[in-house]
Write an enzyme that holds these catalytic residues in place. Structure first.
Site, PDB file in Angstrom:
ATOM      1  CB  THR A   1      28.293 -35.542 -20.159  1.00 50.33           C
ATOM      2  OG1 THR A   1      27.568 -34.924 -19.093  1.00 50.33           O
ATOM      3  CG2 THR A   1      29.555 -36.196 -19.618  1.00 50.33           C
TER       4      THR A   1
ATOM      5  CB  CYS B   1      14.746 -43.574 -45.368  1.00 55.45           C
ATOM      6  SG  CYS B   1      13.573 -44.871 -45.014  1.00 55.45           S
TER       7      CYS B   1
END
Ligand code: PLP
Length: 393
Positions: A253, A340
């Protein structure tokens, strides 16, 4: 968490906002006009664009208008060449994995790509595709003929980023596209333009890449949305399967508010590009100039063409982690080249590919300026950074 608590937390966080946010390569604040365009969709206006009733149609119209506006802005001939994604990472996955699986061919890319491309290429390799990683020179540039010489009849996709997220180094993508086409005219050329969009001219030029990744949150739009330009006729296998949205190329969606915000961010970024280049370039240049006259600093990829926003610097003898923490205390937000998702600093594959030793790499950090910065910001940043560096020297 209760609403009052959330509001209180947001207030505390606002108080902690740095005086100088120099991490625009990580994410940028939302442009006011983007927030205004999204507001009605976050407050009352709703609808699943896949339905057939009036509420759904209204949502669908918003999506299609956003698609057209983006297509026009980047010079795409057909709005359906714009495929909405959940950001730059997803656009890169769709380009690299989708193109290779779509034709059963291999991939060629460079050693300095964002993990969204490199890990997609590694995934292809794990499932048996032929993958080649082309090295870069000491400034982080790839040679277009080295890329083209790696391409063979089995190559499905070649991915070379427009500009690097850590160093800002700009790659010769137009030349790569030209040479790759003469080596194999069926291979698709992809560029990750996530860092470059809004700074360099990125367009759907017929001689340029067939696939272009863009992310909204790097250009003053919301997080978690982006698009992949897919040239008419380019065959891609979807990587997300489901209800068949986006002509089956990306199921799920639509996030209507985010897509509306993306379109406004794309338009504003392109309209403001020359002012951005001038102002942000003045900020970065002043910053580097002032630092060089005051402290011991080395500019990464100094001899290469770089995005005007990026200053990737090494302060010899000062560990990046220490410097980043001290800068944070001093109200300056910067980043190590490769932080990270856990926030820890990882060794940078980009610097390693450029032949930078691990000690040098561990002393390097990235400052990245944004659209509201100018020469005065650069001078102020240099003043604070010099003070912290002198303290640590
Ligand atoms: N590609 C590059 C060059 C990037 O800098 C980033 C984000 O840091 C991405 C891809 C991923 O984009 P997103 O954060 O929208 O998933």
């Amino acid at each position: 968490m209760r609403t009052e608590n959330l509001v209180a937390t947001a207030r505390i966080e606002a108080d902690l906002d740095p005086m100088l946010y120099l991490d625009h390569a990580a994410t940028t604040p939302m442009r006011p006009e983007v927030g205004e365009a999204m507001a009605p969709y976050l407050d009352g206006r709703f609808g699943n664009p896949s339905g057939i009733h009036a509420t759904a149609r209204r949502a669908k119209n918003s999506i299609e208008e956003a698609r057209e506006r983006i297509a026009t802005t980047i010079g795409a001939t057909n709005p359906l060449e714009i495929v909405f994604t959940g950001g730059g990472t997803e656009a890169d996955n769709l380009a690299v994995i989708g193109a290779a699986i779509g034709t059963g061919g291999g991939a060629v890319t460079t050693a300095v790509e964002h993990p969204a491309v490199l890990e997609s290429a590694r995934f292809l390799s794990r499932i048996g595709s032929d993958v080649s990683i082309v090295p870069v020179d000491g400034e982080g540039r790839v040679a277009p003929d080295a890329v083209a010489n790696t391409v063979d009849r089995g190559t499905a996709v070649v991915s070379v980023m427009t500009a690097n997220n850590e160093t800002g180094v700009i790659q010769p993508v137009a030349e790569v596209a030209r040479l790759v086409r003469s080596a194999n005219d069926r291979a698709l050329v992809h560029t990750d333009a996530v860092q470059a969009f809004g700074s360099l001219a990125v367009s759907a030029d017929p001689d340029g890449p067939d696939l272009i990744s863009v992310s909204a949150h790097k250009i003053g739009g919301p997080q978690g949305v982006g698009f992949l330009f897919v040239r008419d006729g380019a065959k891609l296998e979807p990587v997300i399967h489901g209800g068949g949205q986006e002509l089956g190329r990306r199921s799920g969606t639509h996030n209507v508010a985010a897509i509306v915000g993306l379109a406004v961010a794309v338009e504003s970024a392109v309209a403001g590009r020359s002012v951005y280049r001038e102002q942000v370039g003045a900020a970065r240049d002043r910053f580097e100039l002032d630092l060089r006259s005051g402290v011991n600093v080395e500019v990464t990829a100094d001899a290469a063409d770089r995005l005007v926003s990026h200053a990737h610097l090494r302060f010899p003898g000062i560990p990046a982690e220490t410097l980043l923490v001290r800068l944070d205390f001093a109200g300056v937000a910067a980043a190590a080249g490769a932080a990270c998702h856990s926030g820890a600093i990882q060794e940078s594959h980009v610097l390693a590919a450029m032949g930078v030793g691990s000690t040098e790499a561990s002393e390097s950090i990235r400052f990245s300026f944004g659209r509201d910065d100018d020469a005065a910001t650069g001078a102020e940043a240099a003043r604070i950074v010099s003070g912290v560096v002198e303290d640590l020297s």
